[in-house]
Design a protein around this motif. Structure first.
Motif, short mmCIF file in Angstrom:
data_model
loop_
_atom_site.label_atom_id
_atom_site.label_comp_id
_atom_site.label_asym_id
_atom_site.label_seq_id
_atom_site.Cartn_x
_atom_site.Cartn_y
_atom_site.Cartn_z
N GLY E 13 49.37 32.24 72.62
CA GLY E 13 50.77 32.54 72.29
C GLY E 13 51.29 31.54 71.28
N TYR E 14 52.61 31.35 71.31
CA TYR E 14 53.25 30.42 70.37
C TYR E 14 54.09 29.43 71.17
CZ TYR E 14 52.24 34.39 67.32
OH TYR E 14 51.64 35.41 66.66
N GLY E 15 53.98 28.19 70.86
CA GLY E 15 54.78 27.18 71.57
C GLY E 15 54.52 27.28 73.07
N VAL E 18 53.58 32.62 76.15
CA VAL E 18 52.27 33.26 76.22
C VAL E 18 52.45 34.72 75.82
CG1 VAL E 18 50.38 33.93 77.72
CG2 VAL E 18 51.51 31.72 78.02
N VAL E 19 51.74 35.14 74.78
CA VAL E 19 51.86 36.53 74.34
C VAL E 19 50.67 37.35 74.86
CG1 VAL E 19 52.01 38.06 72.36
CG2 VAL E 19 53.13 35.84 72.28
N LEU E 20 49.51 36.73 74.82
CA LEU E 20 48.32 37.39 75.36
C LEU E 20 47.95 36.68 76.66
CD1 LEU E 20 46.18 37.40 72.09
CD2 LEU E 20 47.69 39.21 72.91
N GLY E 37 49.38 49.82 69.05
CA GLY E 37 50.38 49.33 70.00
C GLY E 37 51.73 49.32 69.34
N ARG E 38 52.75 49.36 70.16
CA ARG E 38 54.10 49.35 69.59
C ARG E 38 54.40 47.99 68.96
NH1 ARG E 38 57.56 53.28 72.93
NH2 ARG E 38 56.10 53.96 74.51
N ASN E 39 55.57 47.91 68.39
CA ASN E 39 56.05 46.65 67.83
C ASN E 39 56.06 45.54 68.87
OD1 ASN E 39 58.25 47.68 65.37
ND2 ASN E 39 56.97 45.92 65.24
N GLY E 40 55.56 44.41 68.47
CA GLY E 40 55.70 43.25 69.35
C GLY E 40 54.81 43.25 70.58
N THR E 41 53.74 44.05 70.55
CA THR E 41 52.89 44.07 71.74
C THR E 41 51.79 43.03 71.65
OG1 THR E 41 51.73 45.88 70.69
CG2 THR E 41 53.29 46.45 72.41
N GLY E 42 51.67 42.38 70.54
CA GLY E 42 50.71 41.28 70.46
C GLY E 42 49.51 41.57 69.57
N LYS E 43 49.59 42.59 68.76
CA LYS E 43 48.44 42.91 67.90
C LYS E 43 48.20 41.77 66.91
CE LYS E 43 50.52 46.62 66.28
NZ LYS E 43 51.82 46.59 66.98
N THR E 44 49.28 41.39 66.24
CA THR E 44 49.14 40.31 65.27
C THR E 44 48.72 39.02 65.97
OG1 THR E 44 50.79 41.32 63.85
CG2 THR E 44 50.39 38.99 63.54
N THR E 45 49.27 38.82 67.15
CA THR E 45 48.92 37.61 67.87
C THR E 45 47.42 37.58 68.19
OG1 THR E 45 51.11 37.68 68.83
CG2 THR E 45 49.54 36.18 69.84
N LEU E 46 46.88 38.70 68.52
CA LEU E 46 45.45 38.75 68.80
C LEU E 46 44.65 38.40 67.55
CD1 LEU E 46 42.98 39.31 70.46
CD2 LEU E 46 43.30 41.76 70.10
N ASP E 156 45.21 43.23 59.27
CA ASP E 156 46.47 43.45 59.98
C ASP E 156 47.35 44.35 59.13
OD1 ASP E 156 48.56 43.28 61.72
OD2 ASP E 156 48.55 41.08 61.86
N GLU E 157 47.42 45.59 59.50
CA GLU E 157 48.19 46.60 58.77
C GLU E 157 47.88 46.59 57.28
OE1 GLU E 157 52.21 47.09 59.92
OE2 GLU E 157 51.87 46.39 61.95
N PRO E 158 46.63 46.82 56.93
CA PRO E 158 46.22 46.70 55.53
C PRO E 158 46.72 47.84 54.65
CG PRO E 158 44.41 47.55 56.81
CD PRO E 158 45.51 47.23 57.79
N1 LIG Z 1 55.76 32.54 65.65
C1 LIG Z 1 56.15 33.07 66.82
N2 LIG Z 1 56.74 32.28 67.74
C2 LIG Z 1 57.12 32.80 68.93
N3 LIG Z 1 56.95 34.07 69.29
C3 LIG Z 1 56.36 34.89 68.42
C4 LIG Z 1 55.93 34.44 67.15
N4 LIG Z 1 55.39 35.47 66.48
C5 LIG Z 1 55.47 36.53 67.33
N5 LIG Z 1 56.05 36.18 68.49
C6 LIG Z 1 56.28 37.07 69.62
O1 LIG Z 1 55.06 37.48 70.13
C7 LIG Z 1 55.10 38.83 70.53
C8 LIG Z 1 53.97 39.59 69.90
O2 LIG Z 1 54.17 39.63 68.50
P1 LIG Z 1 53.11 40.20 67.49
O3 LIG Z 1 53.55 39.82 66.14
O4 LIG Z 1 51.76 39.78 67.91
O5 LIG Z 1 53.27 41.77 67.71
P2 LIG Z 1 52.65 42.96 66.88
O6 LIG Z 1 52.05 43.85 67.88
O7 LIG Z 1 51.80 42.49 65.78
O8 LIG Z 1 53.95 43.65 66.32
P3 LIG Z 1 54.22 44.36 64.91
O9 LIG Z 1 53.85 45.77 65.11
O10 LIG Z 1 55.69 44.22 64.69
O11 LIG Z 1 53.44 43.69 63.86
C9 LIG Z 1 56.47 39.35 70.12
O12 LIG Z 1 57.27 39.42 71.29
C10 LIG Z 1 57.01 38.31 69.19
O13 LIG Z 1 58.41 38.18 69.34
#
Ligand SMILES: Nc1ncnc2c1ncn2[C@@H]1O[C@H](COP(=O)(O)OP(=O)(O)OP(=O)(O)O)[C@@H](O)[C@H]1O
Ligand SMILES: Nc1ncnc2c1ncn2[C@@H]1O[C@H](COP(=O)(O)OP(=O)(O)OP(=O)(O)O)[C@@H](O)[C@H]1O
Ligand SMILES: CC(C)C[C@H](N)C(=O)O
Ligand SMILES: [Mg+2]
Ligand SMILES: [Mg+2]
Lengths: 365, 289, 342, 251, 238
Positions: E13-15, E18-20, E37-46, E156-158
């Motif tokens: 996660g960040y700080g 925990v996102v994953l 996955g929908r917005n904010g589900t953690g795809k980018t985080t993965l 990531d969303e290319p």
């Molecule tokens: N730098 C950050 N610091 C803290 N929280 C973050 C940070 N970046 C993302 N998050 C949180 O982590 C969660 C997952 O975000 P992530 O960007 O992985 O989602 P995503 O599935 O890629 O969404 P999107 O479709 O919008 O790209 C979200 O709730 C977001 O608010």
């Protein structure tokens, strides 16, 4: 109340810090030698840094007077600082002992100001006279553009011209000046017999180095001026190019009196380097304060102290000096010196003395 | 005519000196986007180290110069690893605060160790004085400065513009996170660059002692000059600050020679005019940050 | 509550007075009575605070960095000095305003140079202007007294009634009154649509223009206002110390100012006030302990402030006040979270 | 039919590169007009010239018949030309409430008011509240923009543009980065604009373009390739060759 | 066939956030994985966690059998991870070409080959990163990742902001690259329909957890899964 408080305001930081350090050292030395009680009172020094900025000087002085209730304010590395404190000395009726600043007008700004340093008029007029008499006919001048520099320039010109000398080039350089090259080139192109120089002590080194680099020494152009440019503090570092430089000044570390030898030795022992004219100004300043207290019997009334200071006469490391009772300014010998090598070190060696020189800046007015 | 040439020579030498002093800052500020106002402190360190080696320990000047570079770089790398690296991501104002703090500390520390009097470095006789070239007085020391600085400039420009290191550095500055995710060892690139910038400053400090004098207030006194060089030059390359230094050097010398009364007007006016004409400096990239 | 009144309520959030703020000013006023022997340093702090507030207006709100704010301070200082010295405007309050206006004119004229360019350019152009003015003041020494400064200024009583005394009591309360009035004014301005539009410009000038904000005009306006404030600070300086010398323009003054503001935090008006207190107190403390090496300790403090982080320091320092304020008012002290800087 | 927005022989060069070539484009009042074209065709550049962010090298721009070529950005906005950006341009430190409130104030001419406090004008408050609720931003109105999820930020971006009550609205890839499920929110909002508001849309999502536009211009290498109703453009073999590819577009 | 990428119980996660919570995922050579996955589900985080620019609390990541958990991002990149960030993150003060050469590693993908794939980039080769159109930036981000010659390609969303015709080509290219040997890819995408044809396997995330993991063929026949997890009616019905 059995302590006497002296508020010492000096530039301890900034470009003028070495002035402040020398004066502080000299005062420390004096108090070590003579003890810190006089006329039954303990002398306490409160040191404040003003970085040579007048408004800081003024605030410091005000704080010292109002809060610390000092009996003297002393120090003052530069003219504007000494001037800034003047009205306060008048208002508070306490003596202001100027230990470094060197413009003539200072003592006229308050009846409570006494000076133990020197005025630029003293040395500049003397060197002006000396120059014409010693075959220097054409002079180019290079002076820092601020009150002391202008004093030096004007008094030199008056006397030099009166003797029949000619100023062929006149350059005022900014106070904070890193590189003298273009000015020196100008001097060189003017082909004078000598350059009259006044730059504040710290910059003397820069000037002398570049003077030599540009080959002005080889072109037969001499350096003359008040002694700031060959300040003892830096002299030994300047290289052989300074040899032969003739200046008029109040003090040389090579002054041949026994008292001075002891002073130099003690100063070197305590602080590791040679005292310069700033140190002497501080040394004599604190001496004057001690003597005044002795005379008043410890009375700290400002008017009485000033009265006690007027006319004081004593032997200083620089030679015999006194305080002019009319102007409260210093009366001292001015020496003509030439830089020579003594025991492998560079010194200003005195070879002519003008005795009991008053500040000519004032008598003119 | 010879007066013009002499002044030109002096101006070029002065400008070159400014350049060596400032080009480390051009690297840290222009390329790394880090406002290192303590730059002058590294220059001062180099100067004092050289002075101690030459005056007190009797080293030859030319042996002490490289050591001034190396030891300033070493100080730089030590500080980078311990302190500076925490600040890359911080705001410019934080960086200003931090580096001014360091500058104050260095000033007071050097004052404490070396005293506040101005010092000079003893030069070998070969570097003293002038010689005549077609009637133009050429200062030996200044000539040496021109040679050293000229070589340095060419080398630097090659490294930054032509090598991969240069582009990796700029990438790391543009976007450290992406850069590291794409295989650039950002901390290493930064540390190396920073140290190199400090080394250059140290070298500049050692070279400048003869002309500018060396005292504890050096970092504060010349901070403005360094900043002028970097802003007027612009941050996209080394060429910009180089030309800016030359321009300022020549302008300053000529100004003082021909109109001594104008004092510091010349430099400041040149600066303001250039910056109003080209807000990103002579070689700034307009579509920048 | 309807959505509209809800929106109105929240939009005024920042503009409402907080208990913390009232307490702050009461404490400042109380200091005037509690430390009668320290008027001078306290006056100095007030002046610096006003000066810093002026910089905050452009830096904290509009995002204009400046290393030459001393230009306006200096013009204000010399204007006040000359007015008093030559007896042109004798009454201090009037002279204060005239001096402020003089600085304001300069601010307006130079604002067009400053609003161009990136941060670094702005820093250097502002610095250049201040240095040029310093050089000018040095050059025209017949008017300004050159390096020696304006000597012999004698201040007339305020409103013809209250004379400046050597202990600085009148000076202190005079400065405090001026600071407070100007603070009220600034507070009003920054909470107006105009003030908000400045923050928008600071955040994103491109978008600001794209919603119809005349960016340059707003920047000119706030720069001019800030110059007025700085001019007043300068004039106060001259009036309370009866001295004006070249270093009113000095780089160090502008740089110190920047430090003050960065220590205190930008963009909430109190940053300059708090920063001024901290900075001056530290300076005073260290230079009393060691007149020679106080810079070292100041430097160390600056370094530590940055390394530890201002946010965290503020949180520590304000831990107790916050606790109390939360007890009484149910919210945090206004000074708790300074906005970070550009 | 009146022309809301028109360019006449517009030219823009970057260095030697002609990014806009002799472009004469007309957008009718109330139209739902799409501008499509390959990457780097110069679409964003056209928008930037229309809004005054870039100055054209030659040519004129007319808004409702009046020449606005030399007007600064903010004056065009006040005349009713508003836009969204391809990459969000928001105020990171401001809240949605402040962002919208400011935009509304500016439009109503209160932006330069330096004395009256924010939030004390009922007309501004009313409109701000209305916009916030239409864009589902009421619940986050006091949070700093940086902390908002991307989707919300995108909504805010559009809300700000609409707060200017534009008569001509330029949308540069409004759906970029917005998930499938939320694209429709955005479309719905844009669709619900009064019919007399003219919309010029740039978008690479063909589903969106074809469900929205009633007229399409195709830009290639800075010049107009073709223009017409969606069905026609979709069938155009040239457009297929340079832009659409084999993608089957249901019109 | 061995797993090229193996993520085990990764908590990231960040700080402090925990996102994953606990992610386990394996990917074999030649596979294209669609991450939905929908917005904010953690795809980018993965994706970012694989790259190494998030905070890892626990778990491990292995690349071609080597544990890379303790490696810095740059070391991972050199070990074979190619990243196309969601925000593109083009280096703005580098030219198009420098953007690639600055990070390039030896291998089949050279700058020239990227230019073949995106002729547009070749035309713009000496433009600076901040002088590119949105789509050109996207192309460059992809090209840059390719010149790293990675074993695992993370996109990531290319497709965002690319013209339809380019998208078509890109999809083909990713297929070819991945299947040409020694490589696997993860593609994050909003529009499921676009990549179902390309992907071998689909993973759907919800609140940082995998809620669906199956061959893509299955989804094509059963759009209800998409409906359930993504809230889109198969996205096909227009
Ligand atoms: N730098 C950050 N610091 C803290 N929280 C973050 C940070 N970046 C993302 N998050 C949180 O982590 C969660 C997952 O975000 P992530 O960007 O992985 O989602 P995503 O599935 O890629 O969404 P999107 O479709 O919008 O790209 C979200 O709730 C977001 O608010
Ligand atoms: N400041 C600049 N300097 C040089 N070239 C530029 C600059 N800005 C844009 N360009 C070039 O102009 C061309 C048109 O860019 P523009 O952003 O208008 O394209 P676009 O049609 O919006 O593309 P996309 O669909 O990819 O967003 C691009 O090739 C781009 O590289
Ligand atoms: C010669 C110097 C001691 C003069 C001193 N700097 C002054 O201002 O008076
Ligand atoms: Mg575009
Ligand atoms: Mg994402």
């Amino acid at each position: 109340q059995d302590t006497v408080k002296i508020g010492l305001i000096l530039p301890m930081t900034g470009g003028q810090a070495s002035t402040g350090k020398q004066i502080e050292n000299a005062i420390k030395l004096y108090m070590q030698q003579k003890g810190d009680t006089v006329a039954g009172k303990k002398v306490e020094i409160i040191l404040k840094d003003d970085a040579a900025i007048p408004d800081k000087t003024k605030t410091a002085a005000q704080e010292l007077i109002v809060n610390d209730k000092v009996n003297f304010i002393a120090g003052f590395g530069v003219t504007p600082a000494a001037l800034a404190a003047a009205p306060l000395a008048t208002q508070a009726k306490i003596p202001e002992v100027v230990m470094a600043a060197g413009t003539s007008i200072i003592t006229e700004r308050s009846p409570y100001i006494v000076r133990t340093s020197f005025t630029l008029a003293q040395s500049s007029t003397i060197i002006g006279d000396w120059a014409v008499k010693n075959g220097i006919k054409k002079v180019a001048t290079l002076t820092s553009d601020y009150a002391p520099g202008n004093d030096a320039l004007n008094f030199f010109k008056q006397h030099f011209a009166a003797g029949g000398g000619e100023v062929v080039e006149e350059v005022k350089v900014p106070l904070q000046n890193p590189d003298f090259a273009p000015f020196l080139q100008r001097m060189k192109d003017a082909k004078p017999d000598a350059i009259f120089v006044f730059v504040p002590a710290g910059q003397g080194g820069n000037f002398m180095k570049q003077y030599a680099e540009r080959g002005l020494d080889k072109a037969g152009i001499k350096v003359i001026g008040p002694g700031d440019v060959t300040d003892d503090d830096l002299l030994n570092n300047m290289g052989d190019a300074v040899l032969g430089t003739v200046t008029a000044h109040l003090y040389s570390a090579a002054h041949p009196s026994q008292m001075n030898k002891d002073f130099v030795a003690a100063y070197k022992k305590a602080f590791g380097n040679r005292p310069g004219f700033m140190a002497v100004g501080g040394y004599d300043g604190i001496h004057l304060i001690y003597e005044a207290l002795k005379k008043t019997g410890g009375d700290t009334n400002g008017d009485k102290l000033i009265e006690a200071m007027k006319g004081q006469k004593w032997e200083s490391p620089r030679g015999p000096i006194s305080i002019d009772p009319e102007t409260r300014d210093i009366v001292q010998n001015i020496y003509i010196r030439k830089v020579e090598k003594v025991d492998g070190e560079l010194y200003n060696v005195e070879f002519a003395t003008f005795e009991a020189v008053k500040d000519l800046g004032k008598t003119k007015k | 005519m010879t007066a013009i040439l002499t002044n030109l020579f002096d101006g070029v030498a002065y400008g070159m000196l400014l350049f060596v002093l400032a080009c480390g800052l051009a690297v840290t500020l222009g390329l790394m986007n880090f406002v290192n106002l303590a730059h002058g402190a590294f220059a001062m360190a180099g100067g004092y180290i050289c002075m101690v080696l030459v005056n007190r320990m009797g080293w030859p000047f030319f042996a002490a110069l490289p050591l001034a570079f190396v030891s300033s770089a070493a100080i730089g790398i030590a500080l980078e690893r311990t302190l500076y690296r925490h600040l890359y991501a911080r705001s410019h104002l934080d960086q200003v605060l931090f580096t001014i703090g360091l500058t104050f500390m260095s000033v007071a520390a050097v004052d404490y160790i070396q005293g506040s009097s101005r010092v000079f470095i003893n030069l070998p006789a070969a570097l003293q004085g002038q010689f005549d070239l077609f009637g133009v007085g050429i200062g030996r020391y200044r000539l040496m400065i021109i040679v050293i600085c000229g070589l340095l400039t060419i080398a630097l420009q090659m490294v930054l513009a032509k090598t991969r290191f240069g582009s990796r550095l700029r990438a790391a500055v543009d976007d450290p996170r992406a850069a590291s995710g794409l295989g650039i060892n950002v901390p290493q690139v930064f540390a190396f660059t920073f140290a190199f910038g400090c080394g250059l400053a140290g070298l500049g400090g050692a070279l400048s002692a003869e002309i500018l004098g060396l005292d504890p207030y050096f970092p504060l006194k010349f901070m403005i000059y360094f900043l002028i060089v970097v802003t007027v030059g612009g941050s996209s390359s080394i060429t910009g600050p180089f030309l800016a230094s030359l321009l300022l050097g020549i302008g300053d010398v000529a100004g003082k020679y021909y109109v001594p009364k104008m004092g510091p007007f010349v430099i400041y006016t040149i600066m303001i005019v250039i910056l109003i004409w080209r807000p990103n400096g002579l070689f700034g990239r307009t579509a920048a940050r | 509550m309807s959505a509209a009144s809800d929106v109105g309520y929240h939009a005024q959030r920042q503009a409402r007075w907080h208990y913390g703020e009232i307490a702050f000013w009461l404490i400042v006023l109380a200091c005037g009575f509690a430390f009668p022997s320290r008027y001078l340093i306290m006056t100095d702090i007030l002046r610096l605070a006003l000066f810093a507030m002026s910089l905050d207006l452009i830096l904290g709100y509009a995002g204009i960095v400046s290393l030459g704010h001393a230009a306006f301070f200096g013009v204000g200082a010399y204007a006040a000095g000359l007015l008093a010295l030559h007896g042109i405007v004798k009454e201090p309050v009037l002279a204060l305003i005239v001096a402020g206006l003089a600085a304001m004119v300069l601010g307006f004229a130079t604002s067009f140079l400053v609003i161009r360019g990136v941060d670094l350019t702005r820093l250097m152009v502002t610095l250049g202007i201040a240095l040029l003015l310093e050089a000018l003041a040095e050059r025209f020494s017949n008017i300004t007294g050159g390096t020696d400064g304006l000597q012999g200024i004698e201040m007339q009583p305020i409103f013809g009634e209250i004379p400046f005394d050597m202990f600085g009591k009148a000076g202190f309360f005079y400065s405090l009154a001026v600071l407070f009035l100007l603070f009220l004014f600034a507070r009003r301005v920054v909470n107006s649509p105009f003030g908000l539009s400045l923050r928008a410009i600071k955040n994103n000038p491109l978008r600001a223009a794209a919603i119809g904000i005349p960016v340059n005009r707003r920047l000119v306006a706030i720069y001019t206002l800030a110059a007025f404030y700085a001019g007043i600070a300068g004039a106060l300086f001259t009036q309370t110390t009866a001295i004006a010398s070249l270093d009113v323009f000095a780089f160090e003054r502008s740089a110190d100012l920047m430090l003050v503001l960065v220590i205190g935090g930008t963009g909430y008006l109190y940053g300059g006030l708090i920063g001024a207190v901290i900075f001056r107190m530290l300076q005073e403390l260290f230079s009393t302990i060691t007149p020679q090496y106080w810079q070292f300790w100041i430097g160390l403090v600056l370094v530590v402030i940055v390394l530890v982080g201002r946010q965290r320091l503020h949180r520590w320092v304000l831990y107790v006040p916050n606790l109390i304020i939360r007890r009484i008012a149910g919210r945090k002290a206004i000074v708790a979270v300074p906005e970070s800087d550009s | 039919m009146t022309i809301a927005l028109e360019t006449q022989n517009l030219e823009k060069q970057f260095g030697g590169l002609r990014v806009t070539r002799d472009l004469s484009l007309k957008v009718e009042q109330g139209a739902r007009h799409a501008l499509i074209g390959p990457n780097g065709a110069g679409k964003t550049t056209v928008i930037n010239q229309l809004t005054g962010v870039l100055k054209p090298n030659a040519g004129r721009i007319l808004l409702e018949g009046q020449d606005i070529t030399d007007l600064p950005v903010h004056k065009r906005v006040l005349r009713g030309l508003s836009r969204t950006f391809q990459i969000n341009q928001l105020y990171p430190d401001l809240t949605p409430l402040e962002t919208i409130g400011l935009a509304v104030s500016e439009r109503l001419g209160h932006g330069g008011d330096w004395w009256r406090r924010m939030g004390t004008r009922s007309d501004v408050n009313g409109e701000t509240a209305d916009l916030l609720s239409r864009f589902h931003l009421l619940d986050v109105m006091n949070e700093e923009t940086v902390t908002l999820p991307y989707g919300k930020q995108r909504l805010l971006e559009i809300a700000v543009a609409i707060a200017a009550k534009p008569r001509v609205l330029l949308l540069d890839e409004p759906a970029a980065g917005v998930p499938e499920s939320e694209r429709h929110d955005i479309l719905a909002v844009v669709g619900s604009l009064p019919r007399d508001v003219t919309v010029l849309l740039i978008e690479h999502d063909m589903d969106l373009v074809f469900s929205f536009a009633d007229r399409i211009s195709v830009l290639v290498s800075g010049a107009l390739l073709t223009e017409g109703p969606p069905e026609e453009v979709a069938r155009d073999p040239q457009v297929k060759a340079v832009y659409l590819g084999e993608e089957a577009v249901d019109v | 066939m061995s797993d090229l990428l193996a993520i085990d119980s990764l908590r990231a996660g960040y700080g402090e956030a925990v996102v994953l919570p606990k992610m386990t995922l394996r990917l074999a050579e030649g596979q294209v994985l669609a991450l939905l996955g929908r917005n904010g589900t953690g795809k980018t985080t993965l994706i970012n966690s694989i790259v190494g620019v998030t905070r890892r609390f626990a778990g491990s990541i292995a690349l071609a059998g080597t544990d890379v958990t303790a490696m810095r991002p740059d070391q991972r990149a050199r070990a074979g991870i190619g990243w196309v960030p969601q925000e593109r993150n083009i280096f703005r003060s580098l030219t198009v070409e420098e953007n690639m050469t600055a990070v390039a590693q030896p291998g089949p993908w050279t700058v020239e080959k990227v230019y073949e794939m995106f002729p547009r980039l070749k035309e713009r080769r000496s433009n600076f990163g901040n002088q590119l159109s949105g789509g050109e930036q996207q192309m460059l981000a992809i090209g840059r990742a390719l010149t790293l010659n990675p074993k695992v390609l993370l996109l990531d969303e290319p497709m965002e902001g690319l013209a339809p015709i380019i998208v078509e080509e890109l999809l083909k290219a990713i297929g070819t690259i991945t299947r040409s040997g020694g490589i696997c890819s993860i593609i994050v995408e909003q529009n499921a329909q676009k990549i179902l044809g390309l992907a071998d396997r689909v993973v759907i995330l919800e609140r940082g957890t995998i809620v669906h993991d199956a061959p893509s063929a299955a989804l094509k026949t059963d759009p209800s899964v998409l409906e359930r997890h993504l809230g889109v009616a198969g996205a096909a019905a227009h």
